[in-house]
Design a protein around this motif. Structure first.
Motif, PDB file in Angstrom:
ATOM      1  N   LEU A  23       0.829  -1.199   0.000  1.00  0.00           N
ATOM      2  CA  LEU A  23       0.000   0.000   0.000  1.00  0.00           C
ATOM      3  C   LEU A  23       0.869   1.256   0.000  1.00  0.00           C
ATOM      4  O   LEU A  23       0.579   2.231  -0.720  1.00  0.00           O
ATOM      5  CB  LEU A  23      -0.937  -0.017   1.207  1.00  0.00           C
ATOM      6  CG  LEU A  23      -1.978   1.076   1.301  1.00  0.00           C
ATOM      7  CD1 LEU A  23      -2.841   1.127   0.056  1.00  0.00           C
ATOM      8  CD2 LEU A  23      -2.830   0.868   2.533  1.00  0.00           C
ATOM      9  N   ALA A  24       1.943   1.241   0.776  1.00  0.00           N
ATOM     10  CA  ALA A  24       2.859   2.387   0.802  1.00  0.00           C
ATOM     11  C   ALA A  24       3.501   2.600  -0.567  1.00  0.00           C
ATOM     12  O   ALA A  24       3.656   3.741  -1.017  1.00  0.00           O
ATOM     13  CB  ALA A  24       3.928   2.189   1.874  1.00  0.00           C
ATOM     14  N   ALA A  52       1.539   8.521   7.156  1.00  0.00           N
ATOM     15  CA  ALA A  52       0.783   7.696   8.096  1.00  0.00           C
ATOM     16  C   ALA A  52       1.130   6.218   7.917  1.00  0.00           C
ATOM     17  O   ALA A  52       1.298   5.484   8.902  1.00  0.00           O
ATOM     18  CB  ALA A  52      -0.714   7.920   7.902  1.00  0.00           C
ATOM     19  N   LEU A  53       1.248   5.771   6.674  1.00  0.00           N
ATOM     20  CA  LEU A  53       1.621   4.377   6.418  1.00  0.00           C
ATOM     21  C   LEU A  53       3.022   4.077   6.942  1.00  0.00           C
ATOM     22  O   LEU A  53       3.263   3.016   7.529  1.00  0.00           O
ATOM     23  CB  LEU A  53       1.547   4.074   4.921  1.00  0.00           C
ATOM     24  CG  LEU A  53       0.139   3.928   4.361  1.00  0.00           C
ATOM     25  CD1 LEU A  53       0.153   4.014   2.843  1.00  0.00           C
ATOM     26  CD2 LEU A  53      -0.472   2.624   4.833  1.00  0.00           C
ATOM     27  N   LEU A  54       3.958   5.003   6.748  1.00  0.00           N
ATOM     28  CA  LEU A  54       5.316   4.799   7.238  1.00  0.00           C
ATOM     29  C   LEU A  54       5.337   4.727   8.762  1.00  0.00           C
ATOM     30  O   LEU A  54       6.092   3.947   9.342  1.00  0.00           O
ATOM     31  CB  LEU A  54       6.245   5.897   6.726  1.00  0.00           C
ATOM     32  CG  LEU A  54       6.505   5.888   5.219  1.00  0.00           C
ATOM     33  CD1 LEU A  54       7.360   7.079   4.807  1.00  0.00           C
ATOM     34  CD2 LEU A  54       7.139   4.583   4.782  1.00  0.00           C
ATOM     35  N   GLN A  55       4.482   5.523   9.415  1.00  0.00           N
ATOM     36  CA  GLN A  55       4.379   5.446  10.877  1.00  0.00           C
ATOM     37  C   GLN A  55       3.845   4.087  11.306  1.00  0.00           C
ATOM     38  O   GLN A  55       4.341   3.488  12.266  1.00  0.00           O
ATOM     39  CB  GLN A  55       3.463   6.546  11.414  1.00  0.00           C
ATOM     40  CG  GLN A  55       4.122   7.864  11.616  1.00  0.00           C
ATOM     41  CD  GLN A  55       3.189   8.837  12.312  1.00  0.00           C
ATOM     42  OE1 GLN A  55       1.965   8.784  12.159  1.00  0.00           O
ATOM     43  NE2 GLN A  55       3.763   9.736  13.083  1.00  0.00           N
ATOM     44  N   ASP A  56       2.814   3.609  10.623  1.00  0.00           N
ATOM     45  CA  ASP A  56       2.259   2.292  10.943  1.00  0.00           C
ATOM     46  C   ASP A  56       3.315   1.206  10.776  1.00  0.00           C
ATOM     47  O   ASP A  56       3.434   0.302  11.613  1.00  0.00           O
ATOM     48  CB  ASP A  56       1.060   1.965  10.050  1.00  0.00           C
ATOM     49  CG  ASP A  56      -0.183   2.764  10.405  1.00  0.00           C
ATOM     50  OD1 ASP A  56      -0.241   3.306  11.535  1.00  0.00           O
ATOM     51  OD2 ASP A  56      -1.092   2.837   9.564  1.00  0.00           O
ATOM     52  N   ASP A  58       6.597   1.605  10.891  1.00  0.00           N
ATOM     53  CA  ASP A  58       7.625   1.795  11.906  1.00  0.00           C
ATOM     54  C   ASP A  58       7.179   1.212  13.247  1.00  0.00           C
ATOM     55  O   ASP A  58       7.951   0.535  13.924  1.00  0.00           O
ATOM     56  CB  ASP A  58       7.960   3.276  12.049  1.00  0.00           C
ATOM     57  CG  ASP A  58       9.154   3.507  12.954  1.00  0.00           C
ATOM     58  OD1 ASP A  58      10.216   2.902  12.706  1.00  0.00           O
ATOM     59  OD2 ASP A  58       9.021   4.285  13.920  1.00  0.00           O
ATOM     60  N   ARG A  59       5.920   1.443  13.613  1.00  0.00           N
ATOM     61  CA  ARG A  59       5.383   0.885  14.856  1.00  0.00           C
ATOM     62  C   ARG A  59       5.345  -0.638  14.829  1.00  0.00           C
ATOM     63  O   ARG A  59       5.359  -1.274  15.872  1.00  0.00           O
ATOM     64  CB  ARG A  59       3.973   1.413  15.118  1.00  0.00           C
ATOM     65  CG  ARG A  59       3.957   2.786  15.691  1.00  0.00           C
ATOM     66  CD  ARG A  59       2.552   3.151  16.142  1.00  0.00           C
ATOM     67  NE  ARG A  59       2.348   4.539  15.799  1.00  0.00           N
ATOM     68  CZ  ARG A  59       1.359   5.026  15.075  1.00  0.00           C
ATOM     69  NH1 ARG A  59       0.423   4.237  14.623  1.00  0.00           N
ATOM     70  NH2 ARG A  59       1.280   6.298  14.797  1.00  0.00           N
ATOM     71  N   SER A  60       5.276  -1.195  13.626  1.00  0.00           N
ATOM     72  CA  SER A  60       5.224  -2.655  13.479  1.00  0.00           C
ATOM     73  C   SER A  60       6.602  -3.280  13.352  1.00  0.00           C
ATOM     74  O   SER A  60       6.728  -4.479  13.156  1.00  0.00           O
ATOM     75  CB  SER A  60       4.389  -3.015  12.254  1.00  0.00           C
ATOM     76  OG  SER A  60       3.067  -2.571  12.429  1.00  0.00           O
ATOM     77  N   GLY A  61       7.649  -2.450  13.407  1.00  0.00           N
ATOM     78  CA  GLY A  61       9.006  -2.974  13.359  1.00  0.00           C
ATOM     79  C   GLY A  61       9.616  -3.032  11.976  1.00  0.00           C
ATOM     80  O   GLY A  61      10.623  -3.696  11.775  1.00  0.00           O
ATOM     81  N   VAL A  62       9.012  -2.348  11.003  1.00  0.00           N
ATOM     82  CA  VAL A  62       9.562  -2.305   9.652  1.00  0.00           C
ATOM     83  C   VAL A  62      10.201  -0.941   9.465  1.00  0.00           C
ATOM     84  O   VAL A  62       9.564   0.086   9.667  1.00  0.00           O
ATOM     85  CB  VAL A  62       8.466  -2.524   8.584  1.00  0.00           C
ATOM     86  CG1 VAL A  62       9.036  -2.402   7.187  1.00  0.00           C
ATOM     87  CG2 VAL A  62       7.832  -3.886   8.775  1.00  0.00           C
ATOM     88  N   SER A  63      11.464  -0.937   9.080  1.00  0.00           N
ATOM     89  CA  SER A  63      12.206   0.308   8.909  1.00  0.00           C
ATOM     90  C   SER A  63      12.315   0.642   7.429  1.00  0.00           C
ATOM     91  O   SER A  63      12.829  -0.155   6.648  1.00  0.00           O
ATOM     92  CB  SER A  63      13.600   0.170   9.519  1.00  0.00           C
ATOM     93  OG  SER A  63      14.351   1.327   9.285  1.00  0.00           O
ATOM     94  N   ILE A  64      11.818   1.815   7.057  1.00  0.00           N
ATOM     95  CA  ILE A  64      11.913   2.287   5.679  1.00  0.00           C
ATOM     96  C   ILE A  64      12.489   3.698   5.724  1.00  0.00           C
ATOM     97  O   ILE A  64      11.956   4.566   6.401  1.00  0.00           O
ATOM     98  CB  ILE A  64      10.539   2.300   4.994  1.00  0.00           C
ATOM     99  CG1 ILE A  64       9.974   0.889   4.932  1.00  0.00           C
ATOM    100  CG2 ILE A  64      10.629   2.899   3.605  1.00  0.00           C
ATOM    101  CD1 ILE A  64       8.599   0.797   4.349  1.00  0.00           C
ATOM    102  N   SER A  65      13.555   3.927   4.987  1.00  0.00           N
ATOM    103  CA  SER A  65      14.170   5.251   4.989  1.00  0.00           C
ATOM    104  C   SER A  65      13.397   6.188   4.068  1.00  0.00           C
ATOM    105  O   SER A  65      12.789   5.769   3.090  1.00  0.00           O
ATOM    106  CB  SER A  65      15.628   5.162   4.539  1.00  0.00           C
ATOM    107  OG  SER A  65      15.696   4.873   3.160  1.00  0.00           O
ATOM    108  N   HIS A  66      13.446   7.477   4.382  1.00  0.00           N
ATOM    109  CA  HIS A  66      12.785   8.473   3.540  1.00  0.00           C
ATOM    110  C   HIS A  66      13.473   8.575   2.185  1.00  0.00           C
ATOM    111  O   HIS A  66      12.841   8.887   1.194  1.00  0.00           O
ATOM    112  CB  HIS A  66      12.762   9.828   4.243  1.00  0.00           C
ATOM    113  CG  HIS A  66      11.806   9.861   5.390  1.00  0.00           C
ATOM    114  ND1 HIS A  66      10.446   9.903   5.223  1.00  0.00           N
ATOM    115  CD2 HIS A  66      12.022   9.814   6.727  1.00  0.00           C
ATOM    116  CE1 HIS A  66       9.858   9.901   6.404  1.00  0.00           C
ATOM    117  NE2 HIS A  66      10.790   9.851   7.330  1.00  0.00           N
ATOM    118  N   GLU A  67      14.766   8.283   2.132  1.00  0.00           N
ATOM    119  CA  GLU A  67      15.480   8.309   0.855  1.00  0.00           C
ATOM    120  C   GLU A  67      14.933   7.245  -0.091  1.00  0.00           C
ATOM    121  O   GLU A  67      14.780   7.476  -1.281  1.00  0.00           O
ATOM    122  CB  GLU A  67      16.980   8.085   1.051  1.00  0.00           C
ATOM    123  CG  GLU A  67      17.690   9.213   1.771  1.00  0.00           C
ATOM    124  CD  GLU A  67      17.519   9.160   3.289  1.00  0.00           C
ATOM    125  OE1 GLU A  67      17.201   8.071   3.831  1.00  0.00           O
ATOM    126  OE2 GLU A  67      17.673  10.202   3.926  1.00  0.00           O
TER     127      GLU A  67
END
Length: 79
Positions: A23-24, A52-56, A58-67
């Motif tokens: 979805l992201a 909002a998706l990136l926050q969700d 991150d809270r679930s333990g998935v790290s995605i960089s803004h780059e």
């Protein structure tokens, strides 16, 4: 009190995390297209949705960089 509510959220399954990442990716693609079309308000709203998706994630333990989001690549790794 906000932290307490987040602490009670059950962990997401791997399938749910894959769906959130997908979805992201979709939202990031739509946001870039909106920017290319100079649809500024649409791009802004999609940017909020992506945040909002990136926050969700991150809270679930998935790290995605803004780059990686700006490059159009959403690569997630579990913490």
């Amino acid at each position: 009190m906000h932290d307490v509510a987040e602490a009670t959220i059950p962990p997401k399954s791997d399938e749910e995390l894959k769906e959130l990442v997908s979805l992201a990716r979709l939202v990031a693609y739509a946001r870039e297209n909106a920017k290319d079309l100079n649809a500024e308000f649409s791009a802004y709203c999609l940017d909020l949705a992506l945040g909002a998706l990136l926050q969700d994630l991150d809270r679930s333990g998935v790290s995605i960089s803004h780059e990686s989001v700006q490059d159009g690549h959403l690569l997630g790794t579990r913490h």
